[in-house]
Design a protein around this motif. Structure first.
Motif, mmCIF file in Angstrom:
data_model
loop_
_atom_site.group_PDB
_atom_site.id
_atom_site.type_symbol
_atom_site.label_atom_id
_atom_site.label_comp_id
_atom_site.label_asym_id
_atom_site.label_seq_id
_atom_site.Cartn_x
_atom_site.Cartn_y
_atom_site.Cartn_z
ATOM 1 N N PRO A 1 32.700 0.437 -2.096
ATOM 2 C CA PRO A 1 31.757 0.217 -3.191
ATOM 3 C C PRO A 1 30.427 -0.343 -2.687
ATOM 4 C CG PRO A 1 33.924 -0.635 -3.750
ATOM 5 C CD PRO A 1 33.976 -0.284 -2.298
ATOM 6 N N LEU A 2 29.351 0.127 -3.334
ATOM 7 C CA LEU A 2 28.000 -0.285 -2.976
ATOM 8 C C LEU A 2 27.385 -0.961 -4.187
ATOM 9 C CD1 LEU A 2 26.121 -0.004 -0.499
ATOM 10 C CD2 LEU A 2 25.176 2.050 -1.557
ATOM 11 N N SER A 3 26.839 -2.175 -3.983
ATOM 12 C CA SER A 3 26.231 -2.918 -5.088
ATOM 13 C C SER A 3 24.917 -3.515 -4.619
ATOM 14 C CB SER A 3 27.173 -4.033 -5.572
ATOM 15 O OG SER A 3 27.487 -4.914 -4.508
ATOM 16 N N THR A 4 24.160 -4.055 -5.568
ATOM 17 C CA THR A 4 22.854 -4.619 -5.249
ATOM 18 C C THR A 4 23.018 -5.855 -4.369
ATOM 19 O OG1 THR A 4 21.898 -3.804 -7.300
ATOM 20 C CG2 THR A 4 20.774 -5.636 -6.226
ATOM 21 N N GLN A 5 22.399 -5.825 -3.180
ATOM 22 C CA GLN A 5 22.390 -6.975 -2.282
ATOM 23 C C GLN A 5 21.403 -6.687 -1.149
ATOM 24 O OE1 GLN A 5 26.194 -7.508 -0.444
ATOM 25 N NE2 GLN A 5 26.428 -5.358 0.123
ATOM 26 N N ASP A 6 20.706 -7.731 -0.684
ATOM 27 C CA ASP A 6 19.747 -7.633 0.425
ATOM 28 C C ASP A 6 18.764 -6.486 0.168
ATOM 29 O OD1 ASP A 6 21.097 -9.733 1.576
ATOM 30 O OD2 ASP A 6 22.397 -8.434 2.766
ATOM 31 N N GLU B 1 19.442 -1.755 -3.699
ATOM 32 C CA GLU B 1 19.298 -1.974 -5.137
ATOM 33 C C GLU B 1 19.984 -0.825 -5.875
ATOM 34 O OE1 GLU B 1 15.762 -2.069 -8.495
ATOM 35 O OE2 GLU B 1 15.277 -2.641 -6.424
ATOM 36 N N VAL B 2 21.020 -1.159 -6.660
ATOM 37 C CA VAL B 2 21.773 -0.163 -7.432
ATOM 38 C C VAL B 2 21.506 -0.406 -8.909
ATOM 39 C CG1 VAL B 2 24.045 0.739 -8.026
ATOM 40 C CG2 VAL B 2 23.568 0.031 -5.671
ATOM 41 N N THR B 3 20.975 0.623 -9.599
ATOM 42 C CA THR B 3 20.717 0.550 -11.037
ATOM 43 C C THR B 3 21.297 1.790 -11.686
ATOM 44 O OG1 THR B 3 18.637 -0.575 -10.537
ATOM 45 C CG2 THR B 3 18.964 0.187 -12.808
ATOM 46 N N GLY B 4 22.571 1.690 -12.103
ATOM 47 C CA GLY B 4 23.217 2.851 -12.706
ATOM 48 C C GLY B 4 23.218 4.027 -11.747
ATOM 49 N N GLY B 5 22.569 5.111 -12.148
ATOM 50 C CA GLY B 5 22.535 6.310 -11.319
ATOM 51 C C GLY B 5 21.423 6.311 -10.289
ATOM 52 N N ARG B 6 20.731 5.204 -10.091
ATOM 53 C CA ARG B 6 19.637 5.147 -9.112
ATOM 54 C C ARG B 6 20.005 4.214 -7.963
ATOM 55 N NH1 ARG B 6 15.120 7.547 -11.010
ATOM 56 N NH2 ARG B 6 15.037 7.949 -13.260
ATOM 57 N N LEU B 7 19.707 4.679 -6.740
ATOM 58 C CA LEU B 7 19.969 3.897 -5.525
ATOM 59 C C LEU B 7 18.678 3.802 -4.729
ATOM 60 C CD1 LEU B 7 21.844 2.539 -3.403
ATOM 61 C CD2 LEU B 7 22.239 4.836 -2.470
ATOM 62 N N LYS B 8 18.327 2.577 -4.359
ATOM 63 C CA LYS B 8 17.145 2.347 -3.531
ATOM 64 C C LYS B 8 17.551 1.478 -2.343
ATOM 65 C CE LYS B 8 12.648 0.000 -3.581
ATOM 66 N NZ LYS B 8 11.694 -0.790 -4.403
ATOM 67 N N VAL B 9 17.210 1.951 -1.134
ATOM 68 C CA VAL B 9 17.452 1.161 0.086
ATOM 69 C C VAL B 9 16.109 0.969 0.767
ATOM 70 C CG1 VAL B 9 18.716 0.980 2.242
ATOM 71 C CG2 VAL B 9 19.742 2.203 0.306
ATOM 72 N N SER B 10 15.675 -0.277 0.924
ATOM 73 C CA SER B 10 14.372 -0.598 1.519
ATOM 74 C C SER B 10 14.516 -0.885 3.006
ATOM 75 C CB SER B 10 13.750 -1.814 0.814
ATOM 76 O OG SER B 10 13.687 -1.609 -0.580
ATOM 77 N N ASN B 11 13.396 -0.686 3.724
ATOM 78 C CA ASN B 11 13.319 -1.035 5.151
ATOM 79 C C ASN B 11 14.553 -0.507 5.894
ATOM 80 O OD1 ASN B 11 12.261 -2.141 7.489
ATOM 81 N ND2 ASN B 11 13.148 -4.174 7.129
ATOM 82 N N LEU B 12 14.724 0.816 5.843
ATOM 83 C CA LEU B 12 15.925 1.452 6.373
ATOM 84 C C LEU B 12 16.165 1.097 7.833
ATOM 85 C CD1 LEU B 12 15.632 4.982 4.762
ATOM 86 C CD2 LEU B 12 17.543 3.405 4.471
ATOM 87 N N ALA B 13 17.439 0.846 8.115
ATOM 88 C CA ALA B 13 17.874 0.546 9.484
ATOM 89 C C ALA B 13 18.933 1.565 9.892
ATOM 90 C CB ALA B 13 18.440 -0.870 9.553
#
Length: 999
Positions: free
Chosen positions: A365-370, A373-385
């Motif tokens: 499972p993936l949830s909002t942290q660090d 950012e998970v908002t329903g059907g939207r996924l955002k990952v900042s400063n990709l590593a």
């Protein structure tokens, strides 16, 4: 570079630790994608020696490894012998409910990531036996409805039900409408009991699973039906009712059950209260189970079951609510994203109830942290590593199901590299035009880009533009711009460059542009287009209509290229249509530039369809239509006063209508408008009376009245029925009775005081919710007849031949009939049968008798109620039979247009009737004539046909006993000899009626 290498090493270790493998190699490896996933199943309980296989196969490079979870816990494949893993498939040996029932998921893993399959449920099916206890007997009464309870044993999944009577397999067939077996409860329902329904009934249940089927049946249900002297009639009462709210999945099949008691047996029909019943219901719309296949949201609504008979009606309503499993509207796709940038993915799913959406990364499972950012059907990952690389899944679920979507994320880190996408080595450009040179190296993070010409660094000016993403634009090109151009790329990992050569060519120009044109629909037109170009390059022409390219290669299409020089690109439009009007653009192009010119084509034709059609002011027999005028296609429309509304009259009340409007002009009628919404006119009292009023017949003391049921278009409203009025002829008062149902066509009035064959005046009218209609014309109908009481007199019988007699008698007087005389019957005692002679005639011929036989004959009169007494008998003896030998030694001789035929005399035997003469039947081309010859003559002269056609002759003797056997021969004008031009068939044959009629 040392710090960067340390980061890569650390990320590799993290990914290797998480996935149990090496680093995913970009351009070579790929993460898992499922090709087969497990499906839910029902396994028979108690089948100890079997096995269950759950499928799981994924496409991956390198190949995937597999793990399984049951109810969220890892399956220990290597630890328990009853589990086996076969190429990803999980095999469970000797499955047991206590330990193996549950929800299973497969995980497919390689060094690029992990994905989890949809869940598959293993459930165990069972059907226990019926209890051994005897069932209580039941009693029902003739004409009354009843039911027998199945009371099925415990089971899973759902059962199918049948019933058999007395012994297996005498299954009850419910086609006659009296019986119904509910597939919800298993109960057996009987709309109207009859004495012969008495017997022992057994409920037979069956469970169907994927690998086996099991059936069992109940103890006997003893039903005794008590007879009634006069079973009372009753209005329908609905006893089996579908739920008030039915929830069903889109794409599935819904069944609604409805059954009623009543006498007569009620008929059933279904309707959708808030719309039209779908055609896919078929014949189930008149059966106890309404079936809706392949449900859609259009099938939602309120449904009504109506049970009706001649005594009345009953209705019941319930709603179908259509829901749906999740279905993807939008999913993410595999992405390669440079390090330190942002990832944006979105998933959208439809379903009812609305699905919730969650995310997984490598099966977790993936949830909002660090940075996530998970908002329903939207996924955002900042400063990709680098550690963000892997397999992602979007999961949409509601109570009806779950769907998964997969996407692979690869985070890129790379020094600039032009090997895959170098700058074009040769870039041609037209003088006076512009050129675009791209610079797209592979690099992560994004590199800094700049251009040079030789040693000159290019910067933005009036003719030169370098965009932030590295595209070089040069405008208003001249010969001086030819030369080498180099793109340089740099990030903190390194540098690279790539060079291309700009070559300047002559520009392409339109020398003869197309001109505007105006045609009528169906005409041809040619649009001209000529151009000049650099002779070192090929020139091609394309045409577009309103910006859309035209297909000039279709030999049967409307557009054709006019053959000619390379510099000519004329377009021929064949049989121009309204849809081909618009802006035509000719484009002459080479590999370096193009030139275009446009012209407008006007096509005049019938007007376009009117729009915005609405129906207003709906009355009983009229509506008002309003619309907006369509495109006139360059010709005025023939609408009086430019009308955009009309009153439609002469409609039928309570009927469904849809409307279309068509416009016309001097060139013809256009396409109709889109249909209006279906409307139903207002209700009104019936305006016509029932037709076909008549009747008669029936049993003693009955008056039967019949009529033609009124069709839907004459009912004018709901709650429809009939009012029947009748009275004895010349009486003053009318008796009126209501007939409640539209499909009724017969009414029986029974009264012991009714005299036989008494005339009644009858009239009828229809009624509905809005009132009564007019009465019909009065018809005279007679009550039931009784058998005649009188017998014919003065009977006489005469022999006509060996095979036929004639019988005559005096008619029966009318007071002895008690009805209409339908005819007479003749009883032949010797033949032990009767011959019926319809009509009032007092003579009859009786044929088919035996020769030289004495017959006893009697006559009786009959009507619709039966027959009267026999007349006194008389006797008659048929004549001796005619000779059974045909005339012999037949010969003929032709003389011009005549032929003379001769034969030997036929001598009668002592038991045969004397020969009184001969009959010669002459047949040619379907025509026949008969010549009778006196017994003293044995020849006849006959004409021959004018051509060489042949005639057929039949020669036979005749006498008091009738006609003898025939001799048949063929004669033609050019006969050479009797041996070569005739054939003889000896057979006994009597004259056909049409032949005898020519005498």
């Amino acid at each position: 570079m040392g710090s960067l290498l340390w980061l890569i090493s650390l990320s590799s270790l993290a990914l290797k630790s998480a996935l149990g493998g090496d680093v995913c190699v970009s351009g070579h490896d790929s993460g898992p994608v499922f090709e087969e996933q497990p499906t839910s199943l029902v396994y028979p309980e108690g089948l100890s020696q079997g096995k269950v296989t759950l499928s799981c196969q994924a496409r991956a490079s390198p190949a995937a490894t597999y793990r399984w979870r049951v109810n969220g816990t890892e399956v220990q494949v290597g630890m328990e012998s009853r589990y086996a893993l076969v190429a990803g498939n999980l095999v469970i040996n000797s499955p047991q409910p206590a330990r193996d029932a549950g929800s299973y998921q497969c995980l497919a893993v390689n060094r690029c990531g992990a994905i989890v399959s949809r869940a598959a449920n293993i459930k165990f099916g069972y059907l226990h036996d019926f209890p051994p206890d005897a069932r209580s007997p039941q009693t029902a009464y003739e004409g009354v409805g009843t039911f027998l309870a199945c009371q099925p044993p415990t089971h899973y999944p759902a059962l199918s039900y049948r019933w058999f009577l007395n012994e297996f397999p005498s299954f009850i067939q419910p086609e006659d409408g009296r019986w119904f077996v509910s597939q919800v409860t298993g109960n057996l329902y009987l709309a109207k009991a009859e004495p012969n329904d008495t017997g022992s009934y057994f409920c037979f249940t069956t469970i169907n699973m994927e690998i086996s089927t099991k059936s069992t049946f109940s103890k006997a249900n003893l039903l005794t039906v008590q007879p009634e002297a006069n079973p009372r009639k009753s209005t329908p009462t609905i006893k089996v009712r579908f739920p008030a709210e039915t929830y069903a999945l889109s794409g599935s099949t819904a069944h609604l059950e409805c059954f009623a008691y009543g006498n007569p047996v009620p008929k059933l029909r279904w309707r959708k209260v808030d719309g039209l019943l779908a055609a896919k219901t078929g014949t189930s719309a008149q059966s106890p189970s309404l079936t809706l296949h392949d449900l859609s949201f259009d099938d939602e609504g309120l449904y009504e079951c109506e049970a009706y008979n001649s005594e009345g009606r009953d209705t019941y309503q319930g709603r179908i609510n259509v829901q749906a499993q999740p279905e993807w509207l939008q999913v993410m796709s595999d992405s390669e994203v440079e390090i330190s940038s942002e990832l944006h993915w979105s998933c959208m799913a439809a379903g009812k109830p609305r699905p919730s959406v969650r995310w997984l990364r490598n099966g977790q499972p993936l949830s909002t942290q660090d940075r996530v950012e998970v908002t329903g059907g939207r996924l955002k990952v900042s400063n990709l590593a680098l550690e963000d690389s892997g397999m992602y899944q979007c999961v949409a679920e509601n109570k009806h199901g779950t769907v998964y979507a997969n996407g692979e994320l690869r985070v890129q880190v790379q020094a600039p590299d032009f090997r895959l996408k170098p700058v074009r080595r040769l870039v041609p450009a037209a003088r006076g035009g512009q050129v675009r040179m791209e610079c797209r190296p592979r690099a992560a993070p994004k590199p800094t880009l700049f251009w040079s010409r030789g040693t000159e660094l290019l910067v933005n000016s009036s003719r030169v533009t370098v965009t932030p993403d590295g595209v070089l634009w040069i405008h208003n090109i001249s010969r001086a711009d030819e030369g080498k151009y180099t793109c340089f790329a740099e990030n903190y990992l390194g540098k690279a460059n790539s060079t291309g050569h700009l070559s300047v060519r002559d520009a392409t120009k339109i020398t003869l542009a197309p001109s505007n044109a105006d045609i009528n629909q169906g005409d041809n037109v040619t649009l001209q287009c000529h151009a000049s170009h650099d002779p070192t390059m090929d020139l091609t022409f394309t045409w577009a209509l309103n910006g859309g390219p035209l297909d000039l290669e279709d030999p049967v299409g409307p557009y054709h290229r006019v053959e000619g020089k390379e510099t000519i690109g004329d377009l021929l439009v064949v049989s121009g249509q309204l849809s081909q009007a618009g802006l035509y653009t000719c484009t002459a192009q080479t590999v370096v530039d193009s030139a275009s010119s446009s012209a407008k084509l006007v096509v005049r034709g019938p007007p376009g369809p009117p729009g915005g059609l609405v129906v207003k002011n709906v009355a009983e027999t009229s509506v008002e239509l309003r619309w907006s005028r369509g495109y006139d296609n360059h010709k005025p429309v023939n609408i009086e006063g430019n009308a955009e509304l009309s009153r439609v009259i002469g409609l039928l009340p309570w009927m469904d209508y849809e409307f279309q409007v068509i416009a016309s002009n001097i060139l013809g009628s256009g396409e109709p408008s889109m249909p209006s919404h279906i409307i139903r006119t207002q209700q009104a009292a019936p305006s016509v009376a029932p037709s076909g009023l008549g009747g008669g017949g029936g049993d003693r003391h009955e008056l039967i009245i019949t009529w033609t049921p009124m069709s839907r278009e004459y009912q004018n409203g709901d709650s429809f029925g009939y009012i029947l009025a009748f009275r004895k002829k010349e009486a003053e008062t009318w008796t009126t009775v209501p007939v409640l149902h539209v499909e009724s066509c017969r009414y029986v009035h029974a009264n012991i005081s009714l005299a036989p064959y008494s005339p009644f005046e009858v009239k009828m009218k229809a009624y509905n919710r809005k009132g009564d209609g007019p009465f019909s014309q009065i018809a005279v109908v007679y009550s039931a007849e009784e058998e005649p009481t009188g017998a014919p007199s003065s009977l006489n019988a005469t022999a006509l031949s060996a095979f036929e007699i004639q019988v005559s008698w005096d008619a029966v007087r009318q007071p002895n009939l008690d009805g209409i005389l339908r005819g007479y019957e003749h009883e032949r005692e010797a033949a032990a049968d009767r011959v019926r002679n319809a009509g009032p005639g007092t003579t009859a011929r009786v044929a088919g008798l035996r020769p030289s036989t004495r017959y006893h004959v009697a006559v009786l009169v009959y009507n619709s109620a039966g027959t009267g007494p026999l007349s006194p008998r008389t006797t008659v003896t048929t004549r001796r039979p005619p000779p059974n030998r045909p005339p012999g030694n037949v010969s003929w001789k032709t003389d011009g247009s005549m032929v003379t035929v001769r034969w030997d005399h036929v001598k009668a035997m002592h038991n045969e009737s004397a020969v009184l003469g001969y009959k010669v039947l002459y047949k040619h081309e379907g025509q026949a004539s008969l010549k009778v010859v006196d017994k003293g003559k044995t020849s006849v002269k006959l004409p021959l046909p004018p051509d060489n056609a042949y005639v057929v002759l039949e020669i036979r003797s005749w006498g008091e006993g009738g006609d003898g056997a025939a001799h048949e021969t063929i004669v033609s004008r050019d006969s050479v000899s009797r041996a070569t031009r005739r054939f003889q068939r000896r057979r006994q044959r009597r004259l056909l009626p049409e032949e005898a009629a020519s005498l």
